[in-house]
Design an enzyme around this catalytic site. Structure first.
Site, PDB file in Angstrom:
ATOM      1  N   ASP A  84      40.646   1.350 -70.722  1.00 24.02           N
ATOM      2  CA  ASP A  84      41.309   2.651 -70.837  1.00 24.02           C
ATOM      3  C   ASP A  84      41.580   3.229 -69.443  1.00 24.02           C
ATOM      4  O   ASP A  84      42.675   3.726 -69.156  1.00 24.02           O
ATOM      5  CB  ASP A  84      40.395   3.598 -71.637  1.00 24.02           C
ATOM      6  CG  ASP A  84      41.124   4.829 -72.150  1.00 24.02           C
ATOM      7  OD1 ASP A  84      42.365   4.756 -72.341  1.00 24.02           O
ATOM      8  OD2 ASP A  84      40.462   5.847 -72.382  1.00 24.02           O
TER       9      ASP A  84
ATOM     10  N   HIS B  59      49.293   0.887 -77.398  1.00 24.15           N
ATOM     11  CA  HIS B  59      48.015   1.101 -78.109  1.00 24.15           C
ATOM     12  C   HIS B  59      48.269   1.787 -79.445  1.00 24.15           C
ATOM     13  O   HIS B  59      47.767   1.365 -80.489  1.00 24.15           O
ATOM     14  CB  HIS B  59      47.056   1.952 -77.275  1.00 24.15           C
ATOM     15  CG  HIS B  59      45.979   2.603 -78.096  1.00 24.15           C
ATOM     16  ND1 HIS B  59      46.179   3.806 -78.758  1.00 24.15           N
ATOM     17  CD2 HIS B  59      44.737   2.193 -78.430  1.00 24.15           C
ATOM     18  CE1 HIS B  59      45.092   4.103 -79.450  1.00 24.15           C
ATOM     19  NE2 HIS B  59      44.192   3.151 -79.256  1.00 24.15           N
TER      20      HIS B  59
HETATM   21 ZN   LIG Z   1      43.169   6.317 -73.591  1.00 25.89          ZN
END
Ligand SMILES: [Zn+2]
Length: 331
Positions: A139, A225
């Site tokens: 991330d 994502h």
């Molecule tokens: Zn994220």
């Protein structure tokens, strides 16, 4: 009221119960249901309404802190976040990603206030499964590359302003720390030890990445994502794992130098992040799932439109296929 995941109930609740009454604070612990959905925020808000609360505490991973911010906003109370994992850059932000009960990204809610305090006990983080820290690396690694893109296209950041020099610089610092200290931090978590490398990576994952994405901006990595969450088989993979494949897609789509793509591919492989679509639960036998992801990644308002050129579903599909091919060569 503390909204607490299982780890927080086990590791932190005994400390709260022992220490807080001594300073005149009464704490009510409410287990987090596991999904940051509109119905879970509503359930927790109704619990809170029946109590005379002064603050909300969110203790757990990214979804717990997202839910806690939603509840605090609904009750107009300050929120304190104590992450038990370094798995996302959610803790310091002023937004929540809202998922359906089935695990698909539904929407993002933005709030007027950031958390009053974010407090991390790295001894608790060191006991978390290594996979959670690795997810945090995925991330946070994307943060710099997305902020770089948002800055190059002068796209508005997550709070509606132009990317700041500070936000972009913090995103770059975040990336430098992860590249230098990521593997050592993973080794620390594997042995359950708190080391300087782990401390630096926790700061990068929880703080620098949060400041970087919110002030800098997002791009294709997070849009992909969001697309991947449309695939039911991807739900057992954590946020940062899906972002990691999104980052590879973004670098290919942007036509970045092969040396940069190779560096990120090798890094992701070395720390255990996905480098192929199969590793995030996507079936590549047919084009159907790849198309579903790509079409979701380019819906109006998605961060894929922060690229400095028009982005189509076809272009995302081509980049995903190429990134997947390059990733499979490393296996
Ligand atoms: Zn994220």
């Amino acid at each position: 009221m503390a909204i607490a995941c299982g780890t927080a109930q086990r590791e932190l609740a005994p400390i709260w119960n022992a220490v807080l009454p001594e300073v005149g604070i009464e704490i009510v612990i409410e287990p987090f249901g596991g999904e940051c959905s509109a119905s879970e925020i509503k359930r927790l808000t109704s619990k809170g309404e029946s109590l005379r609360l002064q603050a909300i505490l969110g203790a757990g991973g990214g979804k717990t802190s997202d839910a806690a911010r939603g509840v605090a906003d609904a009750l107009n109370l300050p929120v304190v976040i104590t992450p038990t994992l370094a798995s996302t850059d959610s803790p310091c932000s002023a937004l929540s990603v809202i998922y359906s009960q089935a695990g698909e990204v539904e929407t993002i809610r933005f709030y007027n206030r950031h958390p009053l305090l974010v407090l991390v006990d790295t001894q608790v983080v060191a006991k978390a499964p290594k996979r959670q820290l690795v997810g945090g690396l995925g991330d946070a690694l994307a943060t710099w590359f997305e902020a770089r893109t948002a800055r190059s296209s002068s796209s508005l950041n997550r709070v509606g302003g132009l990317p700041t020099t500070t936000g972009t610089a913090l995103a770059k610092l975040c990336c430098e720390i992860l590249l230098a200290d990521g593997p050592a931090a993973c080794a620390a978590v594997e042995s359950g030890a708190t080391t300087p490398a782990l401390e630096r990576v926790v700061e990068a994952n929880n703080l620098l990445s949060g400041l970087g994405f919110e002030s800098g901006g997002l791009a294709v990595a997070h849009a992909v994502h969001n697309g991947i969450t449309e695939i039911p088989e991807s739900h057992k993979y954590i946020h940062g794992e899906k972002v990691a494949f999104g980052l590879l897609t973004q670098l290919v789509l942007e036509g970045q130098p092969q040396s940069e793509i190779d560096e990120i591919l090798k890094y992701q492989r070395a720390v255990g992040l996905p480098v192929t679509l199969a590793e995030v639960g996507v079936n590549i036998e047919t084009e159907e799932q790849i198309r579903t992801i790509a079409e979701r990644a380019v819906i109006p308002g998605e961060s894929s439109h922060n690229e400095p050129f028009p982005v189509s579903a076809e272009a995302i599909m081509a980049a995903m296929k190429s990134a997947d091919f390059q990733g499979r060569k490393l296996l």
